[in-house]
Design an enzyme around this catalytic site. Structure first.
Site, PDB file in Angstrom:
ATOM      1  N   THR A   1       0.800  -1.217   0.000  1.00  0.00           N
ATOM      2  CA  THR A   1       0.000   0.000   0.000  1.00  0.00           C
ATOM      3  C   THR A   1       0.833   1.267   0.000  1.00  0.00           C
ATOM      4  O   THR A   1       0.444   2.282  -0.579  1.00  0.00           O
ATOM      5  CB  THR A   1      -0.931   0.015   1.225  1.00  0.00           C
ATOM      6  OG1 THR A   1      -0.135  -0.120   2.394  1.00  0.00           O
ATOM      7  CG2 THR A   1      -1.921  -1.104   1.158  1.00  0.00           C
ATOM      8  N   CYS A   2       1.992   1.226   0.648  1.00  0.00           N
ATOM      9  CA  CYS A   2       2.774   2.452   0.737  1.00  0.00           C
ATOM     10  C   CYS A   2       3.310   2.862  -0.623  1.00  0.00           C
ATOM     11  O   CYS A   2       3.424   4.050  -0.923  1.00  0.00           O
ATOM     12  CB  CYS A   2       3.903   2.278   1.745  1.00  0.00           C
ATOM     13  SG  CYS A   2       4.871   0.784   1.515  1.00  0.00           S
ATOM     14  N   PHE A   3       3.648   1.891  -1.449  1.00  0.00           N
ATOM     15  CA  PHE A   3       4.177   2.207  -2.781  1.00  0.00           C
ATOM     16  C   PHE A   3       3.167   1.926  -3.892  1.00  0.00           C
ATOM     17  O   PHE A   3       3.469   2.076  -5.064  1.00  0.00           O
ATOM     18  CB  PHE A   3       5.464   1.412  -3.044  1.00  0.00           C
ATOM     19  CG  PHE A   3       6.539   1.693  -2.041  1.00  0.00           C
ATOM     20  CD1 PHE A   3       7.137   2.953  -1.987  1.00  0.00           C
ATOM     21  CD2 PHE A   3       6.948   0.722  -1.145  1.00  0.00           C
ATOM     22  CE1 PHE A   3       8.127   3.215  -1.048  1.00  0.00           C
ATOM     23  CE2 PHE A   3       7.937   0.985  -0.207  1.00  0.00           C
ATOM     24  CZ  PHE A   3       8.534   2.230  -0.161  1.00  0.00           C
TER      25      PHE A   3
END
Length: 993
Positions: free
Chosen positions: A960-962
C-alpha cells in the site's frame, strides 16, 4: 414651453435697466458702474468686479460699520498690466482678489484705507486657483488641480487642519479632502463647507448652532461627511454667519444651523442640527441660494422671482419693513426701482442674488454674461475633449492640451472628477456600493489614447509623477475612484505601465483598513468584465514577478527585492469575489509558475504564499503543506526516533488510541506517525496508518458510538448537543483529524462543508444547512420565499427551535423572549439566520471549540490555512468521484507490458467487478476507498510480476505504501477472478506490508 412668472413681477416693457437693486437703499451707488461682473458684500466692506478687470471697493466709515453708513469714496484696484480680475471675496481684515490667470492676491482692509499694494500669495506657488471663499477671519481657495487651501484663524477648527494650531498666516493644504473632486466651497462666520462633483457635502469648524448639519453641536476640526445629505444631489452651498443652506440639482433648498431670526425658512426661530428641506419652496425649482449673516435669499429663474427670509432689521429683506420673516416671501422688484420691459426679452436676462451682513443685492445680468465662469471647478476630462487631444496637430493647441493632461493625470482629485456616470444622475448615488464612474468611458478613453503615442506618453508620465508622490486619500468612495480608473488606463503591457500598476498595488496595500474596505466594496460593484480584467492584470503582474524571481535564482543571485503587492491584491480580489458569490472562477487567480518556487527556502516568499493562497492551485497548496510539515519534522529529528509509533489492537482500536493520544507530548505530533497492529506482521511506510484512520473513522461515526448526530437523509454527521460519555472525546477526535492532515492521510468522517468553513472562519449560510439536513433547509427556504402573509402566519413559527435533551425535545429560544415573537415577512431573514446559527454554532459551541483545539494540537503546521473550505474537505476526507478508465490509463508495469495477456485479463476482470468491489480494490491497494485530494488523474499504481516459485500457492497482494500490486503470469480469467475476489475479502491479511 414658456417659463412661469410671478404675476406682476415679470418684465413686460419699458426703458433700459439699472444694473442692480440694493436693499436697503445704497447712496454710494451714484456713479455708473457699467457692466458689473461680480459683487462681494461682507462686514464693513463691499467690492465689485467690473468687466474691464478692475475692482471697486467701499469701506465703512468706522470699524464694523455698514458701508452705506457714511461711506468713503470708492477705491479702484487694478492688477498688473493685461491681468484681469476674475472674482473677489473679503473677510474682516483683508480682501482676496483672484485673477483670470488663477493667481491669488491679498489686500489688507483697516476700515480707514485699502492698501494699494497687493500681496501675491506666493505660498501657493504656480498653482492656478479657481474658487475663493472668506469667512469672518479665515479664507479658503480651491485650485484647478483639486487641492483645497485654508488660512487665517482656527479657533473652532474652521481651517480643517486639526486643532493644534490656533491660526495660520500662510495657506495650508486641507489634506483630509485630498483626492475628492470638489465642485464648490463656502465659508461662514467660523465654519466651512465643501461639496463634491457627486454631491457629497463636508463641513467643519464652529457648530454651536448645528450649522455643520451633523446632528449635534460639537465643533469639528477636520472635514466631516454630512451623512444626512447623502444622495440628495447637492450642487451648491452657501454659508451665513451661523447657518448654512444647500441647493440640490432638483432645485430643492435645505437649511440648518441658527434659526433665531427665521433665516432657515421653517416658520420657526428654532435651530436645526440636521439639514431640513424648506417646505415653502417645494412647489418651485430654486436656481440660486445666498446666505447673509442672519438672512437668506433664493432665486427662482422659472418664475423670475426672488424670495427672502430671516432678519429684516435693516430692511435687507426688501419688503419695506424692518421685521423678521420666518418663511420665504417674494421680493417686489418693481417697487424697488426695477423698471418693466418687453415680454420677449425675459429669456435674455437672469438675476444673481448676493446676501451680505445686513444687505441684499440683486444683480441683473445678461445670460451671456461671463459671471457663470467665476465659480470654475477643477480640471477634468470631458468626453468632447478627448478626440481633440488625439486629433489636434496644431503645435500651439498641443501645448495647451499637454498642460491639461499633465495637470489632470498628476492630480488624484482631477482623475476622480473625470469619467462620471451622468446617465440618470448615477454619479450622485456614489457610495461604497457604487463608484459613480462610467467604466466603459474609461475603457474607451484608454483605447483611444493607445492609438496616439504622444498623448499616451504624456498620460503615463503624468501618472508616474502622481504615484511617486505620497498620496493618502480621504476616506471616501470618491477619493478611491482613482484606483479603478488607473487600472484600466495602465492595463497596456509595457514596462512603465507595469511599474506604475505595481506601485499602485503597493499604495492600495498601505491604505488604512477603512479605506481598503471601501475600495473592496467598489471593486465588488464592478461589472463582471471589468472585475475580470482587474484580476487578469494582477494575475499577470504576479506571474511576471515570479518569473523575475526564478530568473534571479537561476543566476545564483539573492532575491530580496521584489513586489509582493500584486499577490496580496489578488488575494483581496479573491475575497471580494467570494463575498459576491464568485463572479469569476477560482482558476483565474492561480499563478501556475508559483509551484516552481515552493521548493526554495525563501522565508519571505513562503509568508507571501500563506497570505495570498488564492494564487496557489490545489496541487501547489498540497505541496506547500507537505514542504512545511517536512521542515517541522526536521526540527525534531534529533529525538530518539524520527517517527512516533502507535501500537494498537484491532479489537480495542479506539481505547488504545485514546490512551496513546492522552499520553503524547506536544513535540511528538511533529514526528511522522507509524502504526503497528499488534499480532500482525508488516512495517508501516504508509499502508497500516491509512487503514488505521479508515477503521477508526468508521467506528467513531457509527450510531452506537453516540458521539455524532447522524442525518439519515444526507448521510452526513454533525456534533451532537448531548454531553458525551468521555469529556475529551471531541478534543481527541480533533487530534485524529490534525494528525491525519499532518501525516497526509484520509480521515473519511462524513462531515459537511460547514465544519471546514468553521475551521477557516468562513460564515455559514442556509445553503450549509441544506447540505446537512435537506428537509430543514427546504422548509426554511420556503419561509423566505413565501409571498402571502396569511400562509406565513398559518405556519405559527416563532423564534424558537427544538433541541434533543434526555430522550425528549425541549424548546430553545433563538433570541430573548423568542417564544413570544412571531415570524413575519419583516423578521423572517433574521429568524432563518438565527436558526442556522443555532444549529452550527450556538448548540455545539463547546464541542467545536474542543475539536478545533485538538486539531491544532494534532497538526501544528499553519499552512493548512491556505486551503479553501472545499479544498480542506477534499484533502482530509478525499472524494468518491471514481473514474476507473483513468485508473487503467495511469497504471505502470514492472515485469509486464501493457499488451501482455495477464494484464489484459486483469483489467477485464477488474472492469467486470461490481462497483463496490472496485471500491474494495482501492482499499486493498491504499487502505481507503476514498480518492486523495489530487484526484484520480494523479492516482498511479504499479502492477509487478510476482516471483513466487509455486503460483498455485499465490494470492494477489499489495504494497500500500508504494501502491504495488503483485500478479503472477496467469492467463486464465476465471482463476484470476477467484483469487482476486478472495484477496479483496481478506485484504487485511494480504494487503498490508
Amino acid at each position: 414651453m414658456p417659463k412661469r412668472r410671478a404675476p406682476g413681477h415679470g418684465p413686460s416693457s419699458g426703458a433700459p435697466l439699472p444694473p442692480l437693486l440694493f436693499f436697503p437703499k445704497a447712496p454710494f451707488f451714484r456713479e455708473d458702474l457699467g457692466n458689473i461682473r461680480q459683487i462681494s458684500c461682507k462686514r464693513g466692506c463691499l467690492s465689485a468686479v467690473r468687466t474691464d478687470g478692475t475692482v471697486v471697493v467701499w469701506v465703512g466709515a468706522e470699524k464694523g460699520g455698514d458701508p452705506q453708513s457714511h461711506p468713503r469714496s470708492p477705491r479702484r484696484i487694478k492688477l498688473k498690466k493685461n491681468v484681469k480680475v476674475n472674482s473677489v471675496d473679503c473677510e474682516t481684515s483683508h480682501l482676496l482678489i483672484l485673477s483670470s490667470e488663477g493667481k491669488l492676491s491679498e489686500h489688507s482692509v483697516d476700515f480707514q484705507n485699502v492698501k494699494s499694494q497687493p500681496r501675491l500669495l506666493k505660498e501657493l506657488g504656480d498653482k492656478q486657483m479657481v474658487q475663493i471663499a472668506c469667512g469672518d477671519h479665515h479664507s479658503m481657495a480651491l485650485s484647478k488641480g483639486g487641492q483645497l487651501f485654508s488660512w487665517g484663524q482656527n479657533d473652532y477648527g474652521q481651517l480643517g487642519l486639526g486643532g493644534e494650531m490656533t491660526s495660520s498666516r500662510e495657506p495650508q493644504r486641507v489634506q483630509a479632502l485630498d483626492g475628492i473632486p470638489l465642485a464648490h466651497i463656502a465659508a461662514g462666520g467660523s465654519h466651512s463647507l465643501a461639496v463634491s462633483l457627486s454631491g457629497s457635502v463636508y463641513s467643519w469648524g464652529k457648530n454651536a448652532f448645528g450649522q455643520l448639519g451633523l446632528g449635534h453641536t460639537e465643533d469639528k476640526y477636520f472635514p466631516t461627511y454630512v451623512n444626512a445629505l447623502e444622495h440628495k444631489k447637492t450642487v451648491f452651498i452657501s454659508c451665513g454667519g451661523e447657518h448654512t443652506a444647500i441647493l440640490t440639482k432638483d432645485g430643492l433648498v435645505c437649511t440648518f444651523g441658527a434659526g433665531c431670526y427665521g433665516q432657515l425658512g421653517h416658520n420657526s426661530t428654532c435651530n436645526e442640527v440636521f439639514p431640513r428641506f424648506v417646505a415653502e419652496l417645494f412647489s418651485v425649482r430654486v436656481s440660486e441660494v445666498a446666505c447673509g449673516r442672519w438672512h437668506t435669499l433664493v432665486y427662482v429663474e422659472d418664475l423670475w422671482k426672488v424670495y427672502a427670509f430671516g432678519s429684516g432689521s435693516q430692511g435687507q429683506l426688501g419688503s419695506g419693513r424692518t421685521c423678521n420673516q420666518l418663511i420665504p416671501l417674494p421680493v417686489d422688484l418693481t417697487e424697488k426701482g426695477r423698471k418693466s420691459k418687453q415680454e420677449g426679452s425675459a429669456s435674455e436676462e437672469k438675476i444673481k442674488v448676493i446676501a451680505g451682513d445686513n444687505q441684499s443685492i440683486l444683480l441683473f445680468l445678461k445670460k451671456k454674461n461671463s459671471y457663470a465662469s467665476i465659480n470654475q471647478t477643477l480640471a477634468r476630462i470631458e468626453e468632447e475633449e478627448i478626440d481633440k487631444w488625439i486629433s489636434d496637430s496644431d503645435p500651439n493647441c498641443w501645448r495647451n492640451k499637454r498642460q491639461d493632461i499633465r495637470l489632470i493625470f498628476s492630480s488624484v482629485a482631477c482623475i476622480n472628477g473625470s469619467f462620471l456616470n451622468k446617465s440618470q444622475d448615477e454619479h450622485f448615488r456614489t457610495s461604497q456600493e457604487a463608484s459613480g464612474i462610467n467604466m466603459s468611458a474609461v475603457l474607451l478613453f484608454s483605447d483611444k489614447i493607445a492609438k496616439n503615442p504622444k498623448v499616451c506618453t504624456e498620460v503615463t508620465n503624468a501618472v508616474k509623477k502622481l504615484v511617486r508622490s505620497q498620496y493618502y486619500p480621504a476616506t471616501s468612495p470618491e477619493a478611491l475612484r482613482v484606483f479603478l480608473i488607473l487600472s484600466v488606463i495602465l492595463r497596456k503591457q509595457d514596462h512603465l505601465s507595469d511599474w506604475l500598476l505595481l506601485r499602485l498595488a503597493q499604495i492600495i496595500m498601505d491604505l488604512e483598513t477603512e479605506d481598503r474596505q471601501t475600495l473592496e466594496s467598489l471593486w465588488s460593484s464592478l461589472d463582471i468584465p471589468f472585475f475580470k480584467d482587474l484580476v487578469d492584470i494582477y494575475q499577470r503582474l504576479s506571474s511576471d514577478e515570479i518569473s523575475f524571481i526564478i530568473e534571479e535564482m537561476r543566476n545564483s543571485e539573492m532575491v530580496d527585492n521584489y513586489w509582493d503587492a500584486p499577490f496580496l491584491i489578488l488575494q483581496v480580489l479573491y475575497e471580494v469575489n467570494s463575498r459576491t458569490g464568485f463572479k469569476i472562477q477560482e482558476k483565474n487567480f492561480y499563478v501556475p509558475e508559483v509551484k516552481y518556487l515552493l521548493h526554495f527556502p525563501i522565508d519571505n516568499l513562503q509568508q507571501v504564499f500563506t497570505e495570498a493562497p488564492c494564487i496557489l492551485d490545489m496541487e501547489a497548496k498540497i505541496l506547500l503543506h507537505d514542504l512545511n510539515r517536512r521542515v517541522l519534522h526536521c526540527m525534531f529529528s534529533w529525538l530518539d526516533s524520527p517517527n512516533v509509533q502507535l501500537l494498537v489492537r484491532r479489537q480495542y482500536l479506539v481505547q488504545d488510541t485514546w490512551v496513546f493520544l492522552r499520553n503524547m507530548q506536544v513535540c511528538q505530533f511533529l514526528l511522522f506517525l507509524q502504526v503497528c497492529f499488534i499480532g500482525e506482521p508488516g512495517f508501516d511506510v504508509g499502508g497500516p496508518s491509512q487503514e488505521f484512520f479508515t477503521i477508526l473513522g468508521r467506528e467513531l461515526c457509527a450510531p452506537e458510538a453516540q458521539i455524532f448526530q447522524l442525518f439519515e437523509e444526507s448521510h452526513l454527521i454533525w456534533f451532537s448537543s448531548q454531553v458525551p460519555s468521555e469529556e475529551d472525546v471531541h478534543f481527541l477526535i480533533g487530534n485524529i483529524f490534525g494528525m491525519a492532515l499532518y501525516n497526509k492521510k484520509i480521515a473519511a468522517f462524513p462531515f459537511p462543508l460547514a465544519l471546514f468553513k468553521k475551521m477557516l472562519n468562513v460564515p455559514l449560510t442556509l445553503e450549509d444547512l441544506k447540505e446537512l439536513s435537506p428537509t430543514e433547509g427546504r422548509c426554511l427556504q420556503a419561509v423566505l420565499d413565501e409571498q402571502y402573509d396569511d400562509i406565513l402566519e398559518s405556519m405559527m413559527l416563532d423564534f424558537t427551535v427544538l433541541k434533543e435533551e434526555g430522550g425528549s425535545k425541549v424548546s430553545v429560544e433563538l433570541k430573548k423572549n423568542g417564544a413570544n415573537i412571531a415570524v413575519t415577512k419583516y423578521n423572517r431573514k433574521e429568524y432563518v439566520d438565527a436558526y442556522v446559527n443555532y444549529v452550527f454554532n450556538d448548540s455545539v459551541k463547546e464541542q467545536f471549540k474542543n475539536f478545533l483545539d485538538g486539531f491544532l494540537r494534532g497538526c501544528q503546521t499553519k499552512k493548512w490555512k491556505v486551503f479553501l473550505p472545499t479544498e480542506l474537505r477534499l484533502v482530509l476526507l478525499g472524494h468518491t468521484n471514481y473514474n476507473w478508465e483513468q485508473l487503467e490509463k495511469n497504471a505502470l508495469y514492472d515485469g509486464y507490458e501493457k499488451s501482455d495477456e495477464t494484464i489484459k485479463n486483469f483489467w477485464a476482470v477488474f472492469h467486470d467487478l461490481p462497483e463496490e468491489k472496485k471500491k474494495d480494490f482501492l482499499a486493498f491497494l491504499t487502505g481507503t476507498n476514498c480518492i486523495p485530494g489530487k484526484g484520480m488523474e494523479r492516482f498511479v499504481f504499479t502492477i509487478v510480476e510476482s516471483r513466487k516459485e509455486d503460483p498455485d500457492k499465490w494470492y494477489p497482494s499489495a504494497c500500500t505504501c508504494f501502491r504495488y500490486l503483485r500478479l503472477p503470469r496467469y492467463s486464465n480469467q476465471d482463476v484470476l477472478r477467484e483469487m482476486f475476489l478472495f484477496a479483496l475479502e481478506h485484504y487485511e491479511k494480504f494487503g498490508l506490508s
